[in-house]
Design a protein around this motif. Structure first.
Motif, PDB file in Angstrom:
ATOM      1  N   THR A 116      51.867  32.684  42.216  1.00 44.77           N
ATOM      2  CA  THR A 116      52.487  34.004  42.321  1.00 44.77           C
ATOM      3  C   THR A 116      52.161  34.837  41.091  1.00 44.77           C
ATOM      4  OG1 THR A 116      54.279  33.081  43.655  1.00 44.77           O
ATOM      5  CG2 THR A 116      54.673  35.234  42.648  1.00 44.77           C
ATOM      6  N   HIS A 163      48.497  35.843  41.134  1.00 40.05           N
ATOM      7  CA  HIS A 163      48.253  36.939  42.074  1.00 40.05           C
ATOM      8  C   HIS A 163      48.753  38.278  41.505  1.00 40.05           C
ATOM      9  CE1 HIS A 163      47.697  38.903  45.943  1.00 40.05           C
ATOM     10  NE2 HIS A 163      48.904  39.392  45.810  1.00 40.05           N
ATOM     11  N   LEU A 164      49.971  38.283  40.971  1.00 40.29           N
ATOM     12  CA  LEU A 164      50.542  39.522  40.426  1.00 40.29           C
ATOM     13  C   LEU A 164      49.710  40.064  39.266  1.00 40.29           C
ATOM     14  CD1 LEU A 164      54.361  38.662  40.506  1.00 40.29           C
ATOM     15  CD2 LEU A 164      53.153  40.314  41.953  1.00 40.29           C
ATOM     16  N   SER A 219      46.544  39.458  38.634  1.00 43.84           N
ATOM     17  CA  SER A 219      45.241  39.879  39.154  1.00 43.84           C
ATOM     18  C   SER A 219      45.325  41.269  39.763  1.00 43.84           C
ATOM     19  CB  SER A 219      44.728  38.892  40.204  1.00 43.84           C
ATOM     20  OG  SER A 219      44.521  37.633  39.625  1.00 43.84           O
ATOM     21  N   LYS A 220      46.318  41.492  40.614  1.00 43.54           N
ATOM     22  CA  LYS A 220      46.466  42.792  41.274  1.00 43.54           C
ATOM     23  C   LYS A 220      46.742  43.901  40.251  1.00 43.54           C
ATOM     24  CE  LYS A 220      45.469  41.408  45.180  1.00 43.54           C
ATOM     25  NZ  LYS A 220      44.032  41.543  45.394  1.00 43.54           N
ATOM     26  N   LEU A 221      47.569  43.610  39.268  1.00 42.47           N
ATOM     27  CA  LEU A 221      47.891  44.584  38.223  1.00 42.47           C
ATOM     28  C   LEU A 221      46.613  45.020  37.496  1.00 42.47           C
ATOM     29  CD1 LEU A 221      49.979  46.034  36.337  1.00 42.47           C
ATOM     30  CD2 LEU A 221      49.994  43.919  34.988  1.00 42.47           C
ATOM     31  N   GLU A 229      43.418  44.610  38.481  1.00 42.67           N
ATOM     32  CA  GLU A 229      42.459  45.243  39.396  1.00 42.67           C
ATOM     33  C   GLU A 229      42.816  46.708  39.624  1.00 42.67           C
ATOM     34  OE1 GLU A 229      42.663  42.586  42.745  1.00 42.67           O
ATOM     35  OE2 GLU A 229      41.231  41.184  41.846  1.00 42.67           O
ATOM     36  N   ARG A 230      44.114  47.021  39.657  1.00 41.91           N
ATOM     37  CA  ARG A 230      44.554  48.413  39.864  1.00 41.91           C
ATOM     38  C   ARG A 230      44.128  49.330  38.724  1.00 41.91           C
ATOM     39  NH1 ARG A 230      49.398  46.390  42.267  1.00 41.91           N
ATOM     40  NH2 ARG A 230      50.539  46.611  40.331  1.00 41.91           N
ATOM     41  N   THR A 265      37.662  43.842  36.626  1.00 41.11           N
ATOM     42  CA  THR A 265      37.245  42.747  37.494  1.00 41.11           C
ATOM     43  C   THR A 265      38.011  41.513  37.039  1.00 41.11           C
ATOM     44  OG1 THR A 265      35.045  43.687  37.751  1.00 41.11           O
ATOM     45  CG2 THR A 265      35.286  41.338  38.241  1.00 41.11           C
TER      46      THR A 265
END
Length: 127
Positions: free
Chosen positions: A12, A15-16, A18-20, A22-23, A27
């Motif tokens: 979790t 994922h969090l 990574s998304k933060l 990437e936004r 990369t």
């Protein structure tokens, strides 16, 4: 574009983070333990490593120590991001060569600002 390796065994959190990142245009590659982290660093040569301390197979302190002891990886900035939040944990992380240390739970804005600052100083030092 800069590449960040996120080393985190909690899926979790992985994922969090990574998304933060990437936004904000980075990369992201991920590793779930310390041994995998060292393999990914050799394979992808990231511009920055975000490193948990409590990891399977090899802890974050050892990963950081190994990174900072090798000429080809010693200049990669390391941000330790761990639930270990005592002063000694921070001290020990910095002693292993970490460039910054954030205690979990980390505020997303604090992570982004710290990552940007480390990448900027790394790029300036490299040029």
């Amino acid at each position: 574009m800069s590449t960040v390796l996120v080393v985190e065994d909690d899926l979790t959190q992985q994922h969090l983070l990574s998304k933060l990142l990437e936004r904000v245009g980075l990369t992201v590659i991920v590793a779930g333990d310390g041994v995998e982290a060292l393999e990914k660093i050799q394979q992808f040569h990231p511009n920055l490593v975000i490193l948990d301390i409590v990891l399977p197979r090899m802890n974050g302190y050892e990963v950081c120590r190994r990174l900072k002891s090798e000429p080809e990886t010693e200049n990669i900035p390391v941000l330790m991001c761990s639930a270990k939040k005592e002063d000694f944990d921070r001290y020990w992380g910095m002693k292993q060569g970490a460039d910054a240390y954030l205690a979990k739970p980390c505020h997303p804005q604090e992570i982004v600002e710290t990552v940007k600052k480390l990448l900027k100083s790394h790029h300036q030092a490299a040029s």
